[in-house]
Design a protein around this motif. Structure first.
Motif, short mmCIF file in Angstrom:
data_model
loop_
_atom_site.label_atom_id
_atom_site.label_comp_id
_atom_site.label_asym_id
_atom_site.label_seq_id
_atom_site.Cartn_x
_atom_site.Cartn_y
_atom_site.Cartn_z
N LYS A 306 6.18 11.47 10.53
CA LYS A 306 6.34 12.32 11.71
C LYS A 306 5.54 13.62 11.62
N TYR A 307 5.09 13.99 10.42
CA TYR A 307 4.34 15.23 10.28
C TYR A 307 2.87 15.09 10.66
N LEU A 308 2.40 13.84 10.85
CA LEU A 308 1.00 13.63 11.20
C LEU A 308 0.86 13.47 12.71
N ASN A 309 -0.06 14.20 13.29
CA ASN A 309 -0.32 14.04 14.72
C ASN A 309 -0.76 12.61 15.04
N SER A 310 -1.49 12.00 14.11
CA SER A 310 -1.99 10.64 14.33
C SER A 310 -0.88 9.60 14.34
N LEU A 311 0.33 10.00 13.93
CA LEU A 311 1.48 9.10 13.98
C LEU A 311 2.53 9.59 14.95
N THR A 318 -1.78 18.70 9.55
CA THR A 318 -2.48 17.72 8.71
C THR A 318 -3.84 17.36 9.31
N PRO A 319 -4.73 18.33 9.53
CA PRO A 319 -6.02 18.03 10.15
C PRO A 319 -6.86 17.04 9.34
N THR A 320 -6.81 17.14 8.02
CA THR A 320 -7.62 16.24 7.19
C THR A 320 -7.14 14.81 7.31
N LEU A 321 -5.85 14.59 7.12
CA LEU A 321 -5.30 13.25 7.19
C LEU A 321 -5.45 12.66 8.59
N ASP A 322 -5.29 13.49 9.61
CA ASP A 322 -5.46 12.99 10.98
C ASP A 322 -6.91 12.60 11.24
N SER A 323 -7.83 13.34 10.63
CA SER A 323 -9.24 12.99 10.77
C SER A 323 -9.55 11.69 10.04
N LEU A 324 -8.98 11.51 8.84
CA LEU A 324 -9.20 10.30 8.06
C LEU A 324 -8.61 9.07 8.76
N ALA A 325 -7.62 9.30 9.60
CA ALA A 325 -7.02 8.18 10.32
C ALA A 325 -8.05 7.45 11.17
N ASN A 326 -9.08 8.16 11.59
CA ASN A 326 -10.11 7.56 12.43
C ASN A 326 -11.29 7.02 11.63
N THR A 327 -11.29 7.26 10.34
CA THR A 327 -12.43 6.83 9.51
C THR A 327 -11.94 6.06 8.29
N SER A 328 -10.93 5.22 8.48
CA SER A 328 -10.32 4.50 7.36
C SER A 328 -9.65 3.24 7.87
N ASN A 503 -8.55 17.68 1.39
CA ASN A 503 -9.87 17.96 1.99
C ASN A 503 -10.82 18.54 0.94
N SER A 504 -10.33 19.49 0.15
CA SER A 504 -11.16 20.10 -0.89
C SER A 504 -11.58 19.06 -1.93
N PHE A 505 -10.64 18.19 -2.30
CA PHE A 505 -10.92 17.14 -3.27
C PHE A 505 -12.02 16.20 -2.77
N LEU A 506 -11.90 15.76 -1.54
CA LEU A 506 -12.88 14.82 -1.00
C LEU A 506 -14.26 15.47 -0.86
N LYS A 507 -14.28 16.77 -0.54
CA LYS A 507 -15.56 17.48 -0.44
C LYS A 507 -16.28 17.47 -1.78
N VAL A 508 -15.53 17.75 -2.85
CA VAL A 508 -16.14 17.75 -4.18
C VAL A 508 -16.53 16.33 -4.57
N ALA A 509 -15.65 15.37 -4.30
CA ALA A 509 -15.93 13.98 -4.67
C ALA A 509 -17.21 13.48 -4.02
N LYS A 510 -17.47 13.91 -2.80
CA LYS A 510 -18.67 13.44 -2.08
C LYS A 510 -19.96 13.93 -2.74
N THR A 511 -19.87 14.93 -3.58
CA THR A 511 -21.06 15.43 -4.27
C THR A 511 -21.33 14.67 -5.57
N LYS A 512 -20.42 13.77 -5.93
CA LYS A 512 -20.51 13.08 -7.21
C LYS A 512 -21.25 11.75 -7.06
N PRO A 513 -21.95 11.33 -8.12
CA PRO A 513 -22.70 10.07 -8.04
C PRO A 513 -21.80 8.84 -7.93
N TRP A 514 -20.54 8.99 -8.31
CA TRP A 514 -19.62 7.85 -8.26
C TRP A 514 -18.93 7.71 -6.90
#
Length: 668
Positions: A306-311, A318-328, A503-514
């Motif tokens: 109930k805390y997510l707008n996307s639900l 939860t702007p990050t999770l709501d955004s990921l709802a459209n790209t996952s 959101n911060s975690f995913l931003k850093v992860a996107k800079t990694k080769p893995w």
């Protein structure tokens, strides 16, 4: 009559009884008013709630009275009023007052969190005093509460002394026979409650709140202490074991699974998947040749759907999770199996319906099991469990370490079981920017995940990381200045910080080769609060789940009704893996509409949700069948469906059978 029950020598017990019953009534009345919108308030319901509650209060009181009654019987008359008698009497009265005032005050904090009287959670908390005491200290003004508690006790003793009660008991010289007569009623009451009155006798209503208020908190606590584990076959409806396995196996056979032990009481089977998006052989060949992706699973503490707008929420936190709802791959109709973190861990790793009593994570014989980790292991993955606190809490390190995971936690010296051979990596002080009772903040645990992922990338070995977060937990504290809600002000702020950290975690992860070869699975362990008016409040089990960065799969919202146990089997299917399985979960994209289901429960109630129908099994060999009214989250009782009932029983009976008969163990 009253003078025989409470002669002068027993007058302090009379005072204690009046205090106990009065304070208990005040607590019950306060909790009744607190949740007045949810309790049934018809005059008969109110009377039954308070009469039943008083009945259980008297039973509880008898257990307090007996020890001092026995003391009064055994102490010779010539010692009445002696220094020893005075020291023991004052000490006993002080301890008795401390217990009842502390427990009654504690009921308010427990009710705020769980909307229940003390249960097995309170029992578990006794084991993990460090985390609990620190959490209480961070959540409440502990010095003030202790001062209030001690002041109440001292005032009570002072008033009792002024009323001459102590003088009466120290000067009385009643005969031995009178003492026996005064003790006998309390002994009889205690024996009757011990033998004939289980705690669930207070559950006379269909309204869970009225049932909880009809209980006595202390009695509920000791009842939970005795019944932390419930034998399914002793307490729940059963069907012949063979039939139970047949019904469960039918659901797997419909998906094309091949049973390896077809004639045995087992669900061990081979699953030969292809990507369900398409049967194109070119794509299948490409799946076989690509590098197996790393998988980082983020298990979010206490995040209700109930805390997510996307639900359907409107909290805007939860702007990050709501955004990921459209790209996952986004699961919109997924339900948690239970109400605690260890129950979520059990469902996710063992992919099993909840068994009654405590979670398997906290039971004996919980190592060497077939978990999702075994599927990853067979595919060549390194498996790691990350926790921002000390994984000693809730037996997490023993469970994960004993099932093949390396441990990364904020250890404080507690060692793993000597029989467990696994590596343990500590989150060092210089890696911590913020920490509360439950562990380091989410940003810190994600930074540790990044560091370990960098190391794993250098080895070329794929990894599966199970990451348990802690920031969305009372006292809801987190680093200041990260979001626009001050730390420690409530759950909304903790959720917004949780979302910010992802959101911060995913931003850093996107800079990694893995990153390009890494899948992120995000799911809650359970809802923020699952307690409600009904036996099981269905909506309070609805949680978010998503699979991000999944290769060769378009973004999609999956509206199929499903359970926590299905997420990883669905992921394995999307990756096109063939594997042997002892898991109850299935690829939900293969399930027909009539086979869609979700398992929900607490430590006593076990539910199966299919469509808008829910069957709930109780521990008195009872079963109730309801139509779930989604609009107001109510349950409307409907006639029992025997086919539905047998299906429900089969899943829970088989799950319990496999655990108790070591059917969950790894195959030799």
């Amino acid at each position: 009559m009253w003078s025989k029950l409470f002669p002068d020598r027993f007058s302090l017990l009379q005072t204690f009884a009046i205090i106990f019953l009065s304070v208990s009534f005040i607590v019950r009345l306060s909790l009744f008013i607190w949740d007045s919108s949810d309790v049934d308030k018809d005059i008969l319901d109110v009377l039954l709630t308070f009469i039943t509650g008083t009945f259980f209060d008297i039973g509880t009181l008898s257990f307090f009275m007996l020890p001092f009654c026995i003391y009064l019987i055994l102490l010779p008359s010539k010692w009445h009023g002696s220094l020893l008698d005075r020291i023991l009497t004052y000490t006993a009265f002080f301890i008795g007052l401390l217990i009842i005032y502390f427990s009654f005050l504690g009921e308010f904090t427990f009710w705020e969190e769980f909307h229940r009287r003390y249960n097995f959670i309170a029992v578990d908390y006794l084991v993990y005093t460090y985390e609990v005491v620190k959490n209480i200290n961070e959540s409440y003004p502990l010095p003030l509460l202790i001062s209030i508690l001690l002041t109440l006790i001292l005032i009570t003793i002072f008033i009792t002394k002024k009323l001459g009660i102590f003088n009466s008991i120290f000067t009385s010289k009643i005969h031995f026979k009178q003492r026996i007569l005064a003790t006998s009623p309390w002994l009889i009451i205690a024996m009757v409650f011990k033998v004939f009155i289980p705690n669930n006798k207070a559950e006379w209503s269909t309204n869970r709140f009225n049932n909880e208020l009809s209980k006595a908190g202390i009695y509920s606590f000791f009842s939970a202490f005795r019944n932390n584990e419930l034998a399914y076959t002793d307490f729940y409806n059963t069907i012949p074991t063979q039939k139970a396995f047949e019904l469960v196996k039918e659901t797997f056979a419909d998906n094309g699974d091949t049973f390896i032990e077809a004639q045995e009481e087992s669900i061990y089977r081979n699953i030969n998947t292809i990507n369900p998006v398409t049967k194109d052989s070119t794509l299948i060949d490409s799946l076989k040749t690509i590098q197996k992706p790393n998988v980082i699973f983020i298990c979010i503490e206490s995040l209700s759907g109930k805390y997510l707008n996307s639900l359907g929420g409107d909290y805007n936190i939860t702007p990050t999770l709501d955004s990921l709802a459209n790209t996952s791959l986004y699961f919109t109709n997924l339900f948690a199996t239970g109400t605690r973190t260890v129950r979520g861990m059990e469902a996710i790793t063992l992919s099993i319906p909840p068994t009654p009593g405590r979670s398997i994570v906290k039971r004996i014989n919980n190592t060497g099991l077939f978990t999702i980790g075994e599927v990853f292991k067979d595919q060549g993955y390194n498996r790691n469990f990350f926790y921002g606190g000390d994984g000693y809490f809730d037996n997490m390190n023993t469970y994960f370490g004993g099932n093949g995971f390396n441990i990364v936690d904020r250890g404080r010296g507690f060692l793993l079981d000597e029989s467990i051979t696994t590596t343990r990596t500590n989150i060092e002080d210089d890696e911590v920017t913020f920490e509360n009772a439950w562990g380091v903040c989410d940003e810190d645990i994600y930074n540790k995940v990044i560091k370990e992922a960098d190391k794993a990338y250098e080895t070329g070995e794929p990894f599966f990381d199970f990451v348990m977060t802690t920031s969305n937990h009372k006292p809801f504290t987190y680093p200041e200045g990260k979001i626009d809600i001050p730390s420690g002000t409530g759950r909304n702020g903790a959720i917004k910080y949780t979302d910010y950290a992802i959101n911060s975690f995913l931003k850093v992860a996107k800079t990694k080769p893995w990153y390009q070869n890494t899948i992120f699975v995000i799911m809650s362990d359970h809802c923020a609060s699952s307690a409600g008016k009904w036996e099981l409040d269905v909506q309070n089990y609805h949680i978010p789940a998503m699979i991000v960065n999944l290769p060769n799969t378009p973004n999609e919202k999956i509206d199929n009704l499903c359970s926590q146990i299905d997420v990883f089997p669905t992921l394995f299917a999307k990756l096109g893996w063939e594997y042997n399985s002892n898991l109850f979960g299935v690829d939900i994209t293969k399930m027909s509409l009539e086979d869609e289901r979700a398992f929900i429960g607490n430590y006593r109630k076990l539910g199966l949700l299919v469509g808008n129908k829910v069957m709930i099994l109780g521990d008195q060999k009872k079963a109730n069948f309801y139509k779930w009214q989604i609009q107001d989250n109510s349950l409307e009782s409907i006639p029992l469906d025997t086919t539905f009932l047998e299906k429900t029983i089969s899943f829970y009976q088989v799950a319990d059978y496999l655990y108790t008969h070591k059917g969950l163990k790894l195959k030799e």
